[in-house]
Design an enzyme around this catalytic site. Structure first.
Site, PDB file in Angstrom:
ATOM      1  N   SER A 158     -10.182  -0.356   6.759  1.00  0.00           N
ATOM      2  CA  SER A 158      -9.557  -0.242   5.430  1.00  0.00           C
ATOM      3  C   SER A 158      -8.853  -1.481   4.905  1.00  0.00           C
ATOM      4  CB  SER A 158      -8.580   0.924   5.410  1.00  0.00           C
ATOM      5  OG  SER A 158      -9.315   2.113   5.284  1.00  0.00           O
ATOM      6  N   SER A 199      -9.839   2.158   2.620  1.00  0.00           N
ATOM      7  CA  SER A 199      -8.895   2.892   1.808  1.00  0.00           C
ATOM      8  C   SER A 199      -7.883   2.004   1.081  1.00  0.00           C
ATOM      9  CB  SER A 199      -8.137   3.889   2.687  1.00  0.00           C
ATOM     10  OG  SER A 199      -7.353   3.212   3.650  1.00  0.00           O
ATOM     11  N   LYS A 202       0.860  -1.180   0.000  1.00  0.00           N
ATOM     12  CA  LYS A 202       0.000   0.000   0.000  1.00  0.00           C
ATOM     13  C   LYS A 202       0.897   1.231   0.000  1.00  0.00           C
ATOM     14  CE  LYS A 202      -3.914   2.047   2.557  1.00  0.00           C
ATOM     15  NZ  LYS A 202      -4.847   1.907   3.702  1.00  0.00           N
TER      16      LYS A 202
HETATM   17  N1  GLN Z   1     -13.620   4.506   5.958  1.00  0.00           N
HETATM   18  C1  GLN Z   1     -12.839   4.784   7.110  1.00  0.00           C
HETATM   19  C2  GLN Z   1     -12.412   6.230   7.101  1.00  0.00           C
HETATM   20  O1  GLN Z   1     -12.615   6.855   6.132  1.00  0.00           O
HETATM   21  C3  GLN Z   1     -11.701   3.836   7.162  1.00  0.00           C
HETATM   22  C4  GLN Z   1     -10.364   4.358   6.946  1.00  0.00           C
HETATM   23  C5  GLN Z   1      -9.237   3.424   7.238  1.00  0.00           C
HETATM   24  O2  GLN Z   1      -9.395   2.356   7.823  1.00  0.00           O
HETATM   25  N2  GLN Z   1      -8.065   3.870   6.875  1.00  0.00           N
HETATM   26  O3  GLN Z   1     -11.903   6.755   8.030  1.00  0.00           O
END
Ligand code: GLN
Length: 492
Positions: free
Chosen positions: A178, A154, A79
């Site tokens: 995410s 994400s 990532k």
């Molecule tokens: N959807 C969540 C957010 O926008 C998850 C983000 C994450 O786990 N990095 O904060």
């Protein structure tokens, strides 16, 4: 060999050590697939072909010399939130479009010492804020199962590259779902470890008390291999736990499913936005686990309604503090011709950050401001403790807790969800981060549009091995994790 991308990590490891194919062949095979297929998926931000082939040659030499680990010569994607020395690390943001880290994240360094070959860096929502990967400066990543759908976020690039067979496995991070939600949307297995199990050193910070890295792959077995590399204490991350790491591969059959008590939170299955198909597939998977000997126990998680408001105060508050370092001075994007220092700060930040990131900085700064600190941030921290206690109470009754990973399957790209609607989609994942618990997503079938559905299992602290073992045994008895999107069947 045209089908190297169909092999599991165990099979790749055996093939490499027995000399059936070389790491160079394997790596080139993936690079060819990326060149041909990723134009449709947009999972990679940076492909590091040259470095990958050099690493593959070094791996081949190590295998010949008898110095190989189980993973030597196997490719992976990181990532683009993990810092990589000499290779651009963007976090999906214009702010870091020109950023080359002077050091490797611990997770990346550990991968290198295990002999893994980095194919490149994969796309993500800007600074990991989002659930669709659409907020990336590098454009939306497509879901390999349906190219007009999002892969989730994400870690959408990590999920999409594995689901399209453009990497055998990938690293992801999970601050509020995410790893698990994109795994669910793309039909993969993804593990969010307990907070502190994987080093955050060199992992670009979003919300530091919630952020945790973990593996994303086709199966629990493949995840276990990557977890063996990622997990462990790191002196450079004071929040990483100094506790022995289990051998996740060796323990894949160690947990007895017979007699395993699985908690079914009443509140979770009554959420208004829970799609009928998702509910049905999750219930079928639980029935399967019951046939395998597990005992389903109805439980209460009374704090469910507090999850979204609590997370969406704490995460933006920490983000507003973490992201204050991007000031246009030290590194990252700098605006043209600033009039003075204030203008430099203002324009660098408003030109360098996208809309969602700016929204979170505003919310977080507001929640932390002197007049509202007690009313919002302190209160959210108190509720966070109650959420954690709710889980601990449940774990007195059951071994693991089952839930859908997401209330729906993958959204259409550009569905332009209103931010609050998008936040509500995180209902099943974010409490796990607030409590610091481990949880896993496993693919358990499809909805009526052939989009993958995921089951989530939440464990008590440090039960990663147990979660992987349960899912592994479920995957031995079913074949959902072996299903491939049409695009993954394409040959390069
Ligand atoms: N959807 C969540 C957010 O926008 C998850 C983000 C994450 O786990 N990095 O904060």
């Amino acid at each position: 060999m045209t089908d190297l991308h169909r092999l599991s990590i165990r099979e790749l490891s055996a093939g490499l050590s027995q000399g059936q194919f070389s790491s160079r062949e394997l790596t080139q095979h993936y690079l060819n697939r990326i060149a041909k297929i990723d134009t449709q998926v947009n999972s990679y931000v940076t492909v590091t072909a040259e470095q990958a082939l050099a690493a593959a040659d070094a791996a081949d030499a190590a295998i010949k010399a008898g110095n190989a680990t189980a993973l030597t010569g196997i490719p992976l994607a990181h990532k683009d939130i993990f810092c990589t020395q000499g290779i651009k690390t963007t976090a999906g943001s214009k702010m870091l479009d020109n950023f080359i880290s002077p050091y490797d994240a611990t997770v990346v360094a550990k991968g290198k010492s295990a002999g893994l070959v980095t194919l490149g860096k994969v796309n993500m929502d800007e600074f990991a804020m989002g659930s669709t990967s659409e907020s990336s400066y590098y454009g939306a990543t497509k879901n390999p199962w349906a190219l007009d759908r999002v892969p989730g976020g994400s870690s959408g690039g990590s999920a999409a590259c594995v689901a399209a067979d453009l990497a055998p496995f990938a690293t992801g991070t999970d601050t509020g779902g995410s790893i698990r939600q994109p795994a669910s949307f793309c039909g993969l297995t993804g593990l969010k470890p307990s907070y502190g199990r994987v080093s955050r050193f060199g992992m670009i910070a979003y919300a530091s008390s919630l952020d945790q890295g973990g593996p994303m792959a086709r199966s629990a077995e493949d995840c276990a291999y990557l977890m063996n590399v990622m997990a462990g204490h790191d002196e450079r991350d004071s929040t990483s736990v100094n506790q022995e790491v289990e051998d996740y591969v060796a323990n894949l059959n160690a947990t007895a499913v017979k007699g395993l008590r699985i908690g079914i939170p009443k509140q979770y299955f009554n959420v208004a936005g829970l799609a009928a198909d998702v509910k049905a597939r999750v219930e079928e998977s639980l029935k399967k686990l019951e046939e395998m000997g597990a005992v389903l126990v109805e439980i209460d998680l009374n704090m469910t309604e507090a999850y979204v408001p609590t997370y969406y105060l704490i995460a933006p508050a920490e983000a507003s503090s973490n992201l204050s370092r991007y000031d246009g001075v030290r590194y990252g994007y700098r605006c043209e011709n600033p009039a003075d220092l204030l203008d430099l700060y203002k324009r660098s930040r408003s030109e360098g950050f996208g809309a969602e990131v700016q929204r979170r900085i505003l919310i977080g700064t507001y929640a932390l401001s002197a007049g509202y600190y007690d009313a919002y941030y302190v209160k959210a921290q108190k509720v966070r403790r109650l959420i954690q206690q709710d889980f601990l109470k449940a774990f007195e009754q059951v071994d693991v807790i089952a839930a859908p990973t997401a209330p729906t399957t993958a959204y259409k790209i550009g569905a332009s969800l209103d931010p609050v609607e998008m936040y509500l989609g995180d209902i099943y994942t974010i409490a796990v981060n607030l409590a610091g618990l481990p949880a896993i997503n496993a693919p358990v079938g499809f909805d009526s549009e052939q989009l993958p559905v995921g089951l989530q299992l939440i464990g008590n602290y440090w039960s990663e091995s147990q979660l992987l073992s349960i899912v592994h045994q479920y995957q031995q008895a079913t074949d959902w994790h072996t299903k491939r999107a049409a695009i993954a069947e394409e040959n390069a």
